[in-house]
Structure formats: C-alpha cells, structure tokens
Design a protein around this motif. Sequence first.
Motif, PDB file in Angstrom:
ATOM      1  N   ALA A  12       0.826  -1.210   0.000  1.00 48.51           N
ATOM      2  CA  ALA A  12       0.000   0.000   0.000  1.00 48.51           C
ATOM      3  C   ALA A  12       0.859   1.258   0.000  1.00 48.51           C
ATOM      4  N   HIS A  13       1.945   1.246   0.756  1.00 47.25           N
ATOM      5  CA  HIS A  13       2.812   2.423   0.819  1.00 47.25           C
ATOM      6  C   HIS A  13       3.599   2.597  -0.471  1.00 47.25           C
ATOM      7  N   ARG A  88      -3.736   9.584   3.677  1.00 47.95           N
ATOM      8  CA  ARG A  88      -4.032  10.596   4.707  1.00 47.95           C
ATOM      9  C   ARG A  88      -2.744  11.140   5.323  1.00 47.95           C
ATOM     10  N   CYS A  89      -1.765  10.279   5.531  1.00 50.88           N
ATOM     11  CA  CYS A  89      -0.475  10.751   6.066  1.00 50.88           C
ATOM     12  C   CYS A  89       0.192  11.717   5.097  1.00 50.88           C
ATOM     13  N   PHE A  94       1.589  17.402   3.475  1.00 51.12           N
ATOM     14  CA  PHE A  94       1.431  18.590   2.640  1.00 51.12           C
ATOM     15  C   PHE A  94       0.779  19.733   3.401  1.00 51.12           C
ATOM     16  N   LEU A  95      -0.173  19.430   4.275  1.00 52.22           N
ATOM     17  CA  LEU A  95      -0.780  20.478   5.099  1.00 52.22           C
ATOM     18  C   LEU A  95       0.266  21.128   6.001  1.00 52.22           C
ATOM     19  N   GLU A  96       1.126  20.307   6.582  1.00 53.42           N
ATOM     20  CA  GLU A  96       2.194  20.847   7.424  1.00 53.42           C
ATOM     21  C   GLU A  96       3.177  21.679   6.608  1.00 53.42           C
ATOM     22  N   MET A  97       3.480  21.230   5.380  1.00 52.97           N
ATOM     23  CA  MET A  97       4.384  22.007   4.524  1.00 52.97           C
ATOM     24  C   MET A  97       3.767  23.361   4.195  1.00 52.97           C
ATOM     25  N   GLN A 115      -8.155  13.036   8.949  1.00 48.22           N
ATOM     26  CA  GLN A 115      -9.354  13.584   8.338  1.00 48.22           C
ATOM     27  C   GLN A 115      -9.096  13.852   6.868  1.00 48.22           C
ATOM     28  N   PRO A 116     -10.091  13.598   6.033  1.00 48.53           N
ATOM     29  CA  PRO A 116      -9.916  13.881   4.616  1.00 48.53           C
ATOM     30  C   PRO A 116      -9.829  15.378   4.374  1.00 48.53           C
TER      31      PRO A 116
END
Length: 134
Positions: A12-13, A88-89, A94-97, A115-116
């Motif tokens: 999966a990864h 999700r990870c 990307f949100l943290e970036m 969360q999506p």
Amino acid sequence: KLAAGDPLLLVAHAYTRYLGDLSGGQTLKRVARKGLALPERQGTEFYEFDAIGSAKDFKNLYRARLDGLRLDRASADRVVEEANAAFRCNIGLFLEMDALMGHAPAPPAAAAAHQPTTGCPFARLAAIAARAEA
C-alpha cells in the motif's frame, strides 16, 4: 515496524508513493518550481525518476503487477485500508508544509493524518504560480 508485523501492507505504501509521485507528484513538482522559482531539479529531486524511461509504461506495468497479486478478500481490504491511511499521512505532510511556508494555518496534529482534505493542500502555491505567469 510494519515490515515486521504485516509486510503485505508495504504494498500500500509503495503504491501510494510511487504511483502518486509519478502521477500527481509531477504536477506538484511543476507547481513548486513555478511558485517558488526553483531552478531545475533543485528542491524537487524527490519527484525525479531518471531510471524510468516512460512513466506511463511504468505505471501500467506497476498496476498490472499489483492486479496480479493473489490476495484473499480480507488481505485486499487490509491493503486498501493501509493505502488510505498512507494517503491521509501524505495529505497531513502537505498540510504541514503549507503551514511551514506560511500559506495556511497549522493543522491540528491528529486531524492532519486522520481527516480527509477538502482541497489540494498546494492550492495556494498553485495560485502563486498562476499569478507569476500572468
């Protein structure tokens, strides 16, 4: 840890990383280069695949090999669940970036991974790139 506990889930990864980076990752690479005015191959080396002649051919072969895995329903469900967790990870990353670059508020640590998202985490970077082209 995952390799020792349930190595099948590494599929999966690998799927999320390689097919994602060969597909949408190529768009992210272009947007990052334009939006951040990066020189060729600097800051985006993660998205370079020099050993792959044709991304399309490689992705087709990769998918065919995944489709050829003989998995029972329970194993296939576990792989899909793990791929969703990996995705999700990546969204959380990307949100943290975006937050580190000052384009978005910092996401809550738990929420980023579980969360999506409702949009592209690089949407603001894409807008910057579009303004730079205008």
